[in-house]
Scaffold this motif. Structure first.
Motif, mmCIF file in Angstrom:
data_model
loop_
_atom_site.group_PDB
_atom_site.id
_atom_site.type_symbol
_atom_site.label_atom_id
_atom_site.label_comp_id
_atom_site.label_asym_id
_atom_site.label_seq_id
_atom_site.Cartn_x
_atom_site.Cartn_y
_atom_site.Cartn_z
ATOM 1 N N LEU A 235 0.844 -1.196 0.000
ATOM 2 C CA LEU A 235 0.000 0.000 0.000
ATOM 3 C C LEU A 235 0.881 1.249 0.000
ATOM 4 O O LEU A 235 1.761 1.394 0.845
ATOM 5 C CB LEU A 235 -0.915 0.009 1.223
ATOM 6 N N LEU A 236 0.646 2.150 -0.938
ATOM 7 C CA LEU A 236 1.380 3.413 -1.021
ATOM 8 C C LEU A 236 0.438 4.548 -0.636
ATOM 9 O O LEU A 236 -0.696 4.613 -1.108
ATOM 10 C CB LEU A 236 1.926 3.627 -2.431
ATOM 11 N N ARG A 237 0.937 5.456 0.233
ATOM 12 C CA ARG A 237 0.098 6.532 0.757
ATOM 13 C C ARG A 237 0.587 7.900 0.275
ATOM 14 O O ARG A 237 1.759 8.087 -0.029
ATOM 15 C CB ARG A 237 0.092 6.500 2.292
ATOM 16 N N ALA A 238 -0.335 8.848 0.242
ATOM 17 C CA ALA A 238 -0.009 10.216 -0.144
ATOM 18 C C ALA A 238 0.743 10.904 0.988
ATOM 19 O O ALA A 238 0.329 10.838 2.150
ATOM 20 C CB ALA A 238 -1.278 10.990 -0.478
ATOM 21 N N THR A 239 1.842 11.554 0.663
ATOM 22 C CA THR A 239 2.635 12.276 1.670
ATOM 23 C C THR A 239 2.207 13.728 1.819
ATOM 24 O O THR A 239 2.656 14.410 2.735
ATOM 25 C CB THR A 239 4.122 12.227 1.294
ATOM 26 N N ALA A 240 1.342 14.205 0.917
ATOM 27 C CA ALA A 240 0.871 15.595 0.982
ATOM 28 C C ALA A 240 -0.512 15.669 0.361
ATOM 29 O O ALA A 240 -0.902 14.804 -0.436
ATOM 30 C CB ALA A 240 1.841 16.531 0.266
ATOM 31 N N SER A 241 -1.258 16.692 0.737
ATOM 32 C CA SER A 241 -2.586 16.904 0.165
ATOM 33 C C SER A 241 -2.449 17.710 -1.120
ATOM 34 O O SER A 241 -2.355 18.937 -1.092
ATOM 35 C CB SER A 241 -3.481 17.628 1.169
ATOM 36 N N GLU A 242 -2.409 17.013 -2.259
ATOM 37 C CA GLU A 242 -2.232 17.663 -3.560
ATOM 38 C C GLU A 242 -3.201 17.060 -4.580
ATOM 39 O O GLU A 242 -3.849 16.050 -4.320
ATOM 40 C CB GLU A 242 -0.791 17.497 -4.050
ATOM 41 N N ILE A 243 -3.259 17.684 -5.755
ATOM 42 C CA ILE A 243 -4.151 17.256 -6.823
ATOM 43 C C ILE A 243 -3.421 16.293 -7.755
ATOM 44 O O ILE A 243 -2.263 16.527 -8.125
ATOM 45 C CB ILE A 243 -4.670 18.474 -7.614
ATOM 46 N N ILE A 244 -4.090 15.223 -8.132
ATOM 47 C CA ILE A 244 -3.523 14.262 -9.080
ATOM 48 C C ILE A 244 -3.581 14.867 -10.486
ATOM 49 O O ILE A 244 -4.653 15.249 -10.961
ATOM 50 C CB ILE A 244 -4.294 12.928 -9.044
ATOM 51 N N ILE A 245 -2.418 14.922 -11.151
ATOM 52 C CA ILE A 245 -2.383 15.486 -12.509
ATOM 53 C C ILE A 245 -2.060 14.424 -13.563
ATOM 54 O O ILE A 245 -2.157 14.709 -14.758
ATOM 55 C CB ILE A 245 -1.367 16.638 -12.606
ATOM 56 N N ALA A 246 -1.698 13.219 -13.128
ATOM 57 C CA ALA A 246 -1.400 12.163 -14.109
ATOM 58 C C ALA A 246 -1.551 10.798 -13.448
ATOM 59 O O ALA A 246 -1.125 10.595 -12.308
ATOM 60 C CB ALA A 246 0.005 12.320 -14.687
ATOM 61 N N LEU A 247 -2.178 9.871 -14.211
ATOM 62 C CA LEU A 247 -2.290 8.461 -13.812
ATOM 63 C C LEU A 247 -1.852 7.619 -15.012
ATOM 64 O O LEU A 247 -2.681 7.156 -15.790
ATOM 65 C CB LEU A 247 -3.737 8.122 -13.408
ATOM 66 N N PRO A 248 -0.542 7.435 -15.190
ATOM 67 C CA PRO A 248 -0.049 6.767 -16.402
ATOM 68 C C PRO A 248 -0.382 5.284 -16.489
ATOM 69 O O PRO A 248 -0.281 4.704 -17.573
ATOM 70 C CB PRO A 248 1.466 6.991 -16.325
ATOM 71 N N GLN A 249 -0.763 4.643 -15.376
ATOM 72 C CA GLN A 249 -1.079 3.223 -15.393
ATOM 73 C C GLN A 249 -2.533 2.995 -14.998
ATOM 74 O O GLN A 249 -3.132 3.806 -14.300
ATOM 75 C CB GLN A 249 -0.150 2.457 -14.434
ATOM 76 N N LYS A 250 -3.077 1.874 -15.450
ATOM 77 C CA LYS A 250 -4.455 1.520 -15.134
ATOM 78 C C LYS A 250 -4.484 0.304 -14.209
ATOM 79 O O LYS A 250 -3.538 -0.479 -14.168
ATOM 80 C CB LYS A 250 -5.240 1.207 -16.417
ATOM 81 N N GLU A 251 -5.580 0.173 -13.497
ATOM 82 C CA GLU A 251 -5.737 -0.965 -12.603
ATOM 83 C C GLU A 251 -5.657 -2.264 -13.410
ATOM 84 O O GLU A 251 -6.229 -2.378 -14.487
ATOM 85 C CB GLU A 251 -7.074 -0.884 -11.869
ATOM 86 N N GLY A 252 -4.950 -3.228 -12.847
ATOM 87 C CA GLY A 252 -4.787 -4.522 -13.508
ATOM 88 C C GLY A 252 -3.513 -4.636 -14.310
ATOM 89 O O GLY A 252 -3.115 -5.748 -14.678
ATOM 90 N N ASN A 253 -2.848 -3.495 -14.610
ATOM 91 C CA ASN A 253 -1.611 -3.531 -15.378
ATOM 92 C C ASN A 253 -0.470 -4.133 -14.563
ATOM 93 O O ASN A 253 -0.426 -4.016 -13.344
ATOM 94 C CB ASN A 253 -1.201 -2.132 -15.820
ATOM 95 N N LYS A 254 0.449 -4.758 -15.264
ATOM 96 C CA LYS A 254 1.690 -5.200 -14.646
ATOM 97 C C LYS A 254 2.627 -3.999 -14.518
ATOM 98 O O LYS A 254 2.802 -3.236 -15.469
ATOM 99 C CB LYS A 254 2.360 -6.286 -15.488
ATOM 100 N N VAL A 255 3.198 -3.811 -13.366
ATOM 101 C CA VAL A 255 4.117 -2.702 -13.144
ATOM 102 C C VAL A 255 5.443 -3.250 -12.618
ATOM 103 O O VAL A 255 5.482 -4.326 -12.016
ATOM 104 C CB VAL A 255 3.539 -1.673 -12.150
ATOM 105 N N GLY B 166 -1.864 11.090 3.716
ATOM 106 C CA GLY B 166 -1.975 9.829 4.446
ATOM 107 C C GLY B 166 -2.926 8.841 3.827
ATOM 108 O O GLY B 166 -2.989 7.673 4.272
ATOM 109 N N ALA B 167 -3.687 9.247 2.816
ATOM 110 C CA ALA B 167 -4.646 8.330 2.192
ATOM 111 C C ALA B 167 -3.922 7.314 1.307
ATOM 112 O O ALA B 167 -2.901 7.618 0.686
ATOM 113 C CB ALA B 167 -5.655 9.114 1.363
ATOM 114 N N VAL B 168 -4.455 6.102 1.241
ATOM 115 C CA VAL B 168 -3.910 5.070 0.354
ATOM 116 C C VAL B 168 -4.250 5.440 -1.080
ATOM 117 O O VAL B 168 -5.423 5.620 -1.431
ATOM 118 C CB VAL B 168 -4.476 3.685 0.708
ATOM 119 N N ILE B 169 -3.231 5.578 -1.924
ATOM 120 C CA ILE B 169 -3.461 5.998 -3.308
ATOM 121 C C ILE B 169 -3.153 4.879 -4.305
ATOM 122 O O ILE B 169 -3.611 4.920 -5.439
ATOM 123 C CB ILE B 169 -2.605 7.234 -3.649
#
Length: 314
Positions: A34-54, A217-220
């Motif tokens: 689980l990776l969490r947000a370290t600051a309260s900011e706006i998401i400007i890019a999501l280059p990967q989609k759920e289910g993808n191999k990373v 602190g939210a799980v992103i």
């Protein structure tokens, strides 16, 4: 005959109830990161989609970095300021300032000589009653003033030649170290706005959408590790004394004839809540303990969540 048949039925039922399966039931699982947000900011890019191999180090989420980049620039300026101030202290005074202080000493020396001569003339005239006592007092005051100005000029020159105190240099060094540490912290905060995969695996979940402001602190990101799965099973209490960490155990998977060999990596010391599917009818009233058995590379392709059974020692 009927009483006899009833007796045989009861005996058979008792035999079934006393039958022990010598298996621990559970499911196949994989490590979940689980990776969490370290600051309260706006998401400007999501280059990967759920289910993808990373793969490890791959960018998964990019937050807006503009505010943090400004903080980094300010911290860099503070470092430069501290470095230049320390350089000024260690380099000493400029030759021009020392030359000016030397000239000021010469000037005050000349003024003192003139004041002493004026005082001597005034004293000679006073003895001859050719001047007043007030004039004599003024001449003496001017002589003392010139002497004091010369002393001050000499002290200033000595201070410039000696340079700054060691304590001031050490203080400047400490201030520079603090500014460098603050820059490192701000740079790390900026780097953490680019969320990268810390392990290779499958991108299991992206709870937030593009353009959303994420609370700190939210799980992103949730990543399901791509290593071999482990059997997460519940061990009945009577078998606990027969198990040790590192012990080899046989693992059976529903729908697969192959019997896998696993290594016991974890064994809980306290009874756990037991899901209904983990125990058979005879064992549901008994204490059970959570255990995890690592499988080898031959189980890499097995899916997560399917039922598994672990053979327990007799």
């Amino acid at each position: 005959m009927k009483p006899l048949l009833f007796i045989f039925f009861i005996m058979g039922l008792s035999g079934c109830q006393d039958e022990v399966t010598h298996q621990a039931l559970g499911t196949l699982e994989r490590d979940r990161v689980l990776l969490r947000a370290t600051a309260s900011e706006i998401i400007i890019a999501l280059p990967q989609k759920e289910g993808n191999k990373v793969v490890k180090g791959q960018l998964l989420v990019q937050f807006d970095p503009r505010k943090q980049r400004t903080k980094v620039a300010i911290a860099q300026a503070e470092v430069s300021k501290a470095q230049y101030y320390l350089l000024r202290l260690t380099n000493g005074e400029r030759p021009e300032d020392i030359a000016s202080a030397q000239a000021n000493v010469a000037r005050t020396q000349a003024a003192l000589i003139e004041a002493k001569q004026s005082y001597q003339r005034s004293s000679s005239l006073l003895k001859k009653n050719l001047t007043s006592q007030a004039t004599q007092d003024t001449a003496k005051a001017n002589k003392d003033k010139a002497q004091a100005e010369l002393n001050v000029a000499k002290e200033n020159l000595a201070k410039l030649i000696a340079g700054v105190r060691v304590e001031d240099i050490n203080q400047a060094k400490a201030a520079m170290d603090a500014s460098i540490a603050n820059l490192s912290l701000e740079q790390q905060t900026l780097d953490e706005l680019s969320v990268i995969a810390t392990r290779s695996g499958r991108l299991d979940s992206l709870p937030f959408n593009l353009g959303e402001r994420v609370p700190a602190g939210a799980v992103i990101v949730a990543i399901q590790a791509d290593n071999a799965p482990y059997a997460r099973v519940y061990i009945p209490e009577p078998y606990m004394a027969k198990l040790t960490i590192g012990q080899q155990m046989k693992v059976r998977i529903d729908g697969i004839e192959t019997v896998f060999t696993g290594t016991l990596r974890r064994l809980s010391k306290e009874p756990a809540f037991t899901p209904y599917y983990a125990l058979n009818q005879q064992d549901r009233s008994r204490l059970v303990f959570l255990a995890e058995i690592d499988l080898g590379s031959d189980a890499d392709t097995l899916p997560t969540g399917i039922p598994s059974q672990v053979d327990l020692p007799l």
